[in-house]
Design a protein around this motif. Sequence first.
Motif, PDB file in Angstrom:
ATOM      1  N   PHE A  24       2.439   0.045  11.785  1.00 36.75           N
ATOM      2  CA  PHE A  24       2.729  -1.314  11.750  1.00 36.75           C
ATOM      3  C   PHE A  24       4.000  -1.824  12.467  1.00 36.75           C
ATOM      4  O   PHE A  24       4.235  -2.638  12.638  1.00 36.75           O
ATOM      5  CB  PHE A  24       3.278  -1.496  10.341  1.00 36.75           C
ATOM      6  CG  PHE A  24       2.197  -1.223   9.147  1.00 36.75           C
ATOM      7  CD1 PHE A  24       0.760  -1.102   9.466  1.00 36.75           C
ATOM      8  CD2 PHE A  24       2.422  -0.908   7.825  1.00 36.75           C
ATOM      9  CE1 PHE A  24      -0.264  -0.717   8.340  1.00 36.75           C
ATOM     10  CE2 PHE A  24       1.496  -0.471   6.915  1.00 36.75           C
ATOM     11  CZ  PHE A  24       0.106  -0.527   7.148  1.00 36.75           C
ATOM     12  N   VAL A  26       7.314  -0.148  12.180  1.00 40.27           N
ATOM     13  CA  VAL A  26       8.352  -0.537  11.532  1.00 40.27           C
ATOM     14  C   VAL A  26       9.461   0.793  11.703  1.00 40.27           C
ATOM     15  O   VAL A  26       8.938   1.983  11.819  1.00 40.27           O
ATOM     16  CB  VAL A  26       8.323  -0.401   9.894  1.00 40.27           C
ATOM     17  CG1 VAL A  26       9.463  -0.526   9.213  1.00 40.27           C
ATOM     18  CG2 VAL A  26       7.032  -1.663   9.736  1.00 40.27           C
ATOM     19  N   GLN A  77       7.177  -5.483   5.826  1.00 41.37           N
ATOM     20  CA  GLN A  77       8.079  -5.624   6.668  1.00 41.37           C
ATOM     21  C   GLN A  77       7.537  -6.382   8.067  1.00 41.37           C
ATOM     22  O   GLN A  77       8.123  -6.897   8.683  1.00 41.37           O
ATOM     23  CB  GLN A  77       8.699  -4.288   7.233  1.00 41.37           C
ATOM     24  CG  GLN A  77       9.373  -3.603   6.160  1.00 41.37           C
ATOM     25  CD  GLN A  77      10.172  -4.214   5.424  1.00 41.37           C
ATOM     26  OE1 GLN A  77      11.336  -4.569   5.824  1.00 41.37           O
ATOM     27  NE2 GLN A  77       9.987  -4.134   3.917  1.00 41.37           N
ATOM     28  N   LYS A  78       6.074  -6.360   8.265  1.00 38.31           N
ATOM     29  CA  LYS A  78       5.580  -6.945   9.256  1.00 38.31           C
ATOM     30  C   LYS A  78       4.676  -7.961   8.718  1.00 38.31           C
ATOM     31  O   LYS A  78       3.327  -7.823   8.762  1.00 38.31           O
ATOM     32  CB  LYS A  78       4.972  -5.722  10.309  1.00 38.31           C
ATOM     33  CG  LYS A  78       5.959  -4.979  10.810  1.00 38.31           C
ATOM     34  CD  LYS A  78       6.435  -5.701  11.938  1.00 38.31           C
ATOM     35  CE  LYS A  78       7.643  -4.820  12.570  1.00 38.31           C
ATOM     36  NZ  LYS A  78       8.166  -5.490  13.561  1.00 38.31           N
ATOM     37  N   GLY A  81       1.338  -9.193  10.400  1.00 41.25           N
ATOM     38  CA  GLY A  81       0.277  -7.995  10.826  1.00 41.25           C
ATOM     39  C   GLY A  81      -0.790  -8.002  10.160  1.00 41.25           C
ATOM     40  O   GLY A  81      -2.005  -7.494  10.550  1.00 41.25           O
TER      41      GLY A  81
END
Length: 212
Positions: A24, A26, A77-78, A81
């Motif tokens: 991802f 992160v 956090q993304k 995505g």
Amino acid sequence: MTIKLHGFPLSPRAFKTLFAAEQFGVPYELVPIDFARGDTRTPAYTAMNPNQRMPVMDHDGFYLWESNAIINYLAEQKPDGGYLPKDLRTRVLTQQWQFWDSNHWDPAAAVFMFENVVKKIFGRGDADPVELRRGAELMGRLAPVLDGQLAKTRYVVGDRLTVADVSLGGTVVSADQAGMPLSEYRGIQRWLADLRAMPGWQKAAALMKPPG
Ligand SMILES: N[C@@H](CCC(=O)N[C@@H](CS)C(=O)NCC(=O)O)C(=O)O
């Protein structure tokens, strides 16, 4: 501050959180767990995870345990995505497969991990054939379900990588080494080959070394 992932790097449950972070994109710091040293039994560790198990995530004092919950936090956090899809039905389907992982797929895989891998690493004797038969029975019921899904879609939920793939694929990262009876399932093999080719998988797999 950077997310800290505490994990025993040889464990699939740790691997899947590392795969998530790497794939991802992160940033994270791996804090390797050494069970023999008693890392999971200290008061500081117990404050993070009262189960005294790994993995556990520490994000500025926010602690999260259960590997699949950690994967979802990392996906959040993304948000662009699409790993935790925004569409309600697609999202709950990814969660359905993650619950299936926690309740069925992971416990079946764990039989092979324990009997054929963990026992060797920690010198805990030979694999128990009764347990391996039990594992084969469990897998024999579960693998066709996943294989059937993967005959219909490229990834577990549709044509894009989601948290469901990270959870389910990570669970069987050591399938060959652990002797999991999965080779006959063409959909699972095709999907695993796809996951193994991902940069995030390869970076996380490179971290799967014994501590010390
Ligand atoms: N369902 C949990 C399982 C965590 C778990 O059982 N971890 C094992 C190692 S793979 C552990 O820490 N065992 C140490 C102990 O039982 O003392 C997850 O997915 O995070």
